[in-house]
Design an enzyme around this catalytic site. Structure first.
Site, PDB file in Angstrom:
ATOM      1  N   HIS A  37       0.837  -1.210   0.000  1.00 43.45           N
ATOM      2  CA  HIS A  37       0.000   0.000   0.000  1.00 43.45           C
ATOM      3  C   HIS A  37       0.871   1.258   0.000  1.00 43.45           C
ATOM      4  CE1 HIS A  37      -2.752  -2.897   2.182  1.00 43.45           C
ATOM      5  NE2 HIS A  37      -3.550  -2.465   1.230  1.00 43.45           N
ATOM      6  N   ASN A 150      -0.869  -4.013  -8.986  1.00 48.53           N
ATOM      7  CA  ASN A 150      -0.947  -5.012 -10.053  1.00 48.53           C
ATOM      8  C   ASN A 150      -1.054  -6.428  -9.499  1.00 48.53           C
ATOM      9  OD1 ASN A 150      -0.883  -3.269 -12.228  1.00 48.53           O
ATOM     10  ND2 ASN A 150       1.354  -3.192 -12.269  1.00 48.53           N
TER      11      ASN A 150
END
Ligand code: PAF
Length: 290
Positions: A37, A150
């Site tokens: 994150h 991703n």
């Protein structure tokens, strides 16, 4: 870092940033932040002058038997890390802000086909929940750029389709997966792994890399059956190691459908249960003429 719970305060802060000619980037999260994150936030900071992060554990993307009630929550630590990275605004909406009515009476955003494959097949409600909450968050924040990992390859592919189909004026940016030294993709769910499972888990990515090497022996997919042999072999190897594979699929990057003869731009997608954790990973493979 400013923290807000209401949409009106969020909008006022974003409008003020726009008045100062700042571009706005947005990182939606469910909290319990890890290095993956934080990398999204770092990229968000490089791409825009005003960075908004949201933390909201979205109930509609959890299945009935999934871990919503036990989903890890570390709000103070999350806020501390985001402030250190220079996030401008942390949006912490409550349930009635995100879903102002009974959950089963809400408008749902559904992306067909691409959302029905793989994780969508194993967890039918999951992507409805994701696209619905992301769509609501986009309308609340109204960013120029939104960033996603991703690692959740199918999720970002679905969000890209939703943004295109619903004409959101938002650029979707995919950020590379952050991995442990051993190669395990970082995920909040890794917290469910015990020490032995943690030592086995990197084998998922290793298996995808072995599949990629086999694919690269050819300049394009030779046949559907050749693909199936590679997939089945990988599943068998993962099973032997202690995983319960849910899918291992050699797919096309463009629409995530199973690869066909002649395809070159591929992505290998996998999900496997290991102990209490459902791990997912992927690997893009581009075949070239040899
Ligand atoms: O990837 C996630 O953490 C979630 O699916 C998201 C995008 C924050 C929506 O709840």
């Amino acid at each position: 870092m400013n923290k807000v719970q209401r949409v009106s305060s969020l909008r006022a802060a974003v409008q003020a940033a726009r008045k100062d000619k700042k571009t706005v980037s947005f990182v939606p999260t469910m909290g319990n932040l890890h290095e993956g994150h934080l990398e999204l936030v770092r990229v968000a900071k490089r791409r825009a002058e005003f960075v908004v992060v949201s933390i909201y554990v979205n109930p509609t993307q959890f299945g009935k038997n999934e871990d919503l009630n036990n989903y890890p929550s570390t709000p103070e630590e999350d806020a501390r890390m985001l402030a250190e990275l220079g996030v401008d605004l942390l949006f912490l909406p409550e349930q009635e802000t995100m879903y102002p009515g009974a959950l089963d009476e809400q408008t749902v955003v559904y992306v067909p086909k691409i959302g029905d494959l793989y994780c969508g097949k194993d967890r039918p409600e999951h992507f409805y929940g994701v696209t619905t909450v992301v769509s609501r968050l986009f309308n609340m924040v109204q960013p120029d750029i939104a960033l996603f990992g991703n690692k959740d390859y199918q999720q970002i592919s679905i969000i890209r389709r939703m943004v295109e189909d619903l004409a959101y004026p938002i650029q979707i940016v995919g950020v590379d997966t952050i991995r442990s030294e051993e190669g395990l993709a970082l995920s909040s769910r890794n917290g469910y792994l015990n020490a032995k499972e943690l030592s086995i888990a990197p084998a998922l990515q290793q298996q995808l890399q072995a599949m990629a090497s086999l694919l690269k022996e050819k300049s394009a997919v030779s046949s559907k059956s050749a693909v199936k042999v590679i997939e089945d072999d990988a599943k068998a190897k993962l099973k032997k190691l202690g995983f319960t594979p849910q899918y291992v699929s050699i797919s096309r990057q463009s629409d995530l459908k199973p690869a066909k003869k002649g395809d070159k731009k591929l992505v290998i997608l996998a999900a496997a249960q290991l102990g209490k954790a459902r791990l997912i990973d992927n690997l893009e493979v581009e075949l070239i003429d040899i």
